[in-house]
Scaffold this motif. Structure first.
Motif, PDB file in Angstrom:
ATOM      1  N   ILE A  86       0.853  -1.184   0.000  1.00  0.00           N
ATOM      2  CA  ILE A  86       0.000   0.000   0.000  1.00  0.00           C
ATOM      3  C   ILE A  86       0.889   1.234   0.000  1.00  0.00           C
ATOM      4  O   ILE A  86       1.782   1.368   0.840  1.00  0.00           O
ATOM      5  N   VAL A  87       0.648   2.116  -0.956  1.00  0.00           N
ATOM      6  CA  VAL A  87       1.474   3.307  -1.131  1.00  0.00           C
ATOM      7  C   VAL A  87       0.663   4.545  -0.783  1.00  0.00           C
ATOM      8  O   VAL A  87      -0.387   4.800  -1.376  1.00  0.00           O
ATOM      9  N   LEU A  88       1.145   5.279   0.187  1.00  0.00           N
ATOM     10  CA  LEU A  88       0.556   6.563   0.564  1.00  0.00           C
ATOM     11  C   LEU A  88       1.420   7.673  -0.008  1.00  0.00           C
ATOM     12  O   LEU A  88       2.649   7.607   0.072  1.00  0.00           O
ATOM     13  N   MET A  89       0.797   8.696  -0.565  1.00  0.00           N
ATOM     14  CA  MET A  89       1.565   9.799  -1.130  1.00  0.00           C
ATOM     15  C   MET A  89       0.949  11.135  -0.763  1.00  0.00           C
ATOM     16  O   MET A  89      -0.253  11.240  -0.506  1.00  0.00           O
ATOM     17  N   SER A  90       1.803  12.144  -0.710  1.00  0.00           N
ATOM     18  CA  SER A  90       1.377  13.494  -0.343  1.00  0.00           C
ATOM     19  C   SER A  90       2.060  14.491  -1.268  1.00  0.00           C
ATOM     20  O   SER A  90       3.211  14.294  -1.663  1.00  0.00           O
TER      21      SER A  90
END
Length: 281
Positions: A86-90
């Motif tokens: 799971i990749v979280l990006m901001s």
């Protein structure tokens, strides 16, 4: 507790063609609309995850991942992607800045391919679920910060009580650098002219009906009327949301005894909200 990666990914595949992107509907597909973080929360839950306390945002999703046996394995670094990562990006310097349109979350189908609910088609009906080559997706979106989470086989139940240390809304705001986002809707329960300003109170945001107009009164000028539009006078019972200038910022004071957060709102002074309810917006 083990999350079935195949089921989590199948959640997205099974919803292809049936979801429209929206941050203001059910967020998890139950009304035909969803956003990225609401969808991934529901997908994990349906794949064997623990019951969520609420539908998480990208700012707070890490707590749910951690409670379900995920470990953050990469932070702004290249990694050897695996199915189920799971990749979280901001688009800001950390996930604390990722609320609303400021961030995204996706799940890897394989080493090169991601799938998620996103705004890739500009919100066209039925097109919210899409797949992309990760390298291409990254080059187009150019996030300033990413982190990757992977199951480590060491899961534990997620706390659901608001006053539990691990799920305390105040502690989650503090962990996010005291940043908040508030993109959801809420109801107007009373309106009055107070201190020369037309204000309203929301029992939802106050966490109950015991209100103080000096502390809990919200100026009508800081919200958009979802029910009847901004050209009409707001009435009791209308649904509203914070306008763009007021739907994100910094929390200025905490009151742990009452589980409240105080936010300075320009010339209107400090307004207090229930921490749990603000976190859900």
């Amino acid at each position: 507790m083990t999350i079935d990666n195949n089921k989590a990914i199948s959640w997205f595949e099974n919803h292809k063609g049936s979801l429209t992107y929206s941050m203001y509907g059910s967020r998890n597909g139950t009304d035909g609309t969803a956003d990225c973080s609401g969808a991934i929360t529901q997908a994990i839950r349906d794949a064997g995850g623990s019951q969520y306390a609420y539908l998480y945002s990208t700012v707070t999703l890490g707590s749910y991942l951690s409670a379900n046996g995920y470990t953050r394995i990469s932070e702004n670094q290249s990694w050897d992607a695996q199915r189920g990562d799971i990749v979280l990006m901001s688009w800001g310097p950390s996930m604390a800045y990722s609320g609303g349109a400021g961030g995204h979350v996706l799940i890897m189908k394989d080493h090169d391919t991601s799938i998620s609910v996103d705004y890739w088609t500009g919100g066209q009906s039925g097109t919210a679920v899409s797949e992309h080559n990760w390298d291409y997706y990254y080059s187009v979106n150019k996030p300033a910060y990413i982190e990757v989470w992977r199951q480590d086989g060491q899961s534990q139940p997620i706390p659901t009580e608001p006053d539990n240390q691990a799920s305390s809304a105040i502690q989650q705001f503090q962990a996010a650098g005291n940043e908040f986002t508030a993109y959801g809707t809420f109801k107007v329960d009373d309106i009055k002219l107070h201190n020369g300003v037309w204000q309203f109170v929301s029992y939802q945001l106050n966490g109950g009906t015991d209100i103080n107009w000096d502390d809990n009164g919200i100026p009508l000028s800081v919200v958009d009327n979802v029910t009847r539009g901004n050209d009409a006078d707001t009435q009791v019972g209308d649904t509203v949301k914070f306008s763009d200038a007021f739907n994100n910022g910094t929390i200025d004071e905490y009151d742990n005894a009452t589980n409240a957060v105080g936010i300075d709102t320009g010339d209107y002074g400090r307004i207090w909200y229930n921490a749990d309810e603000l976190l859900k917006l």
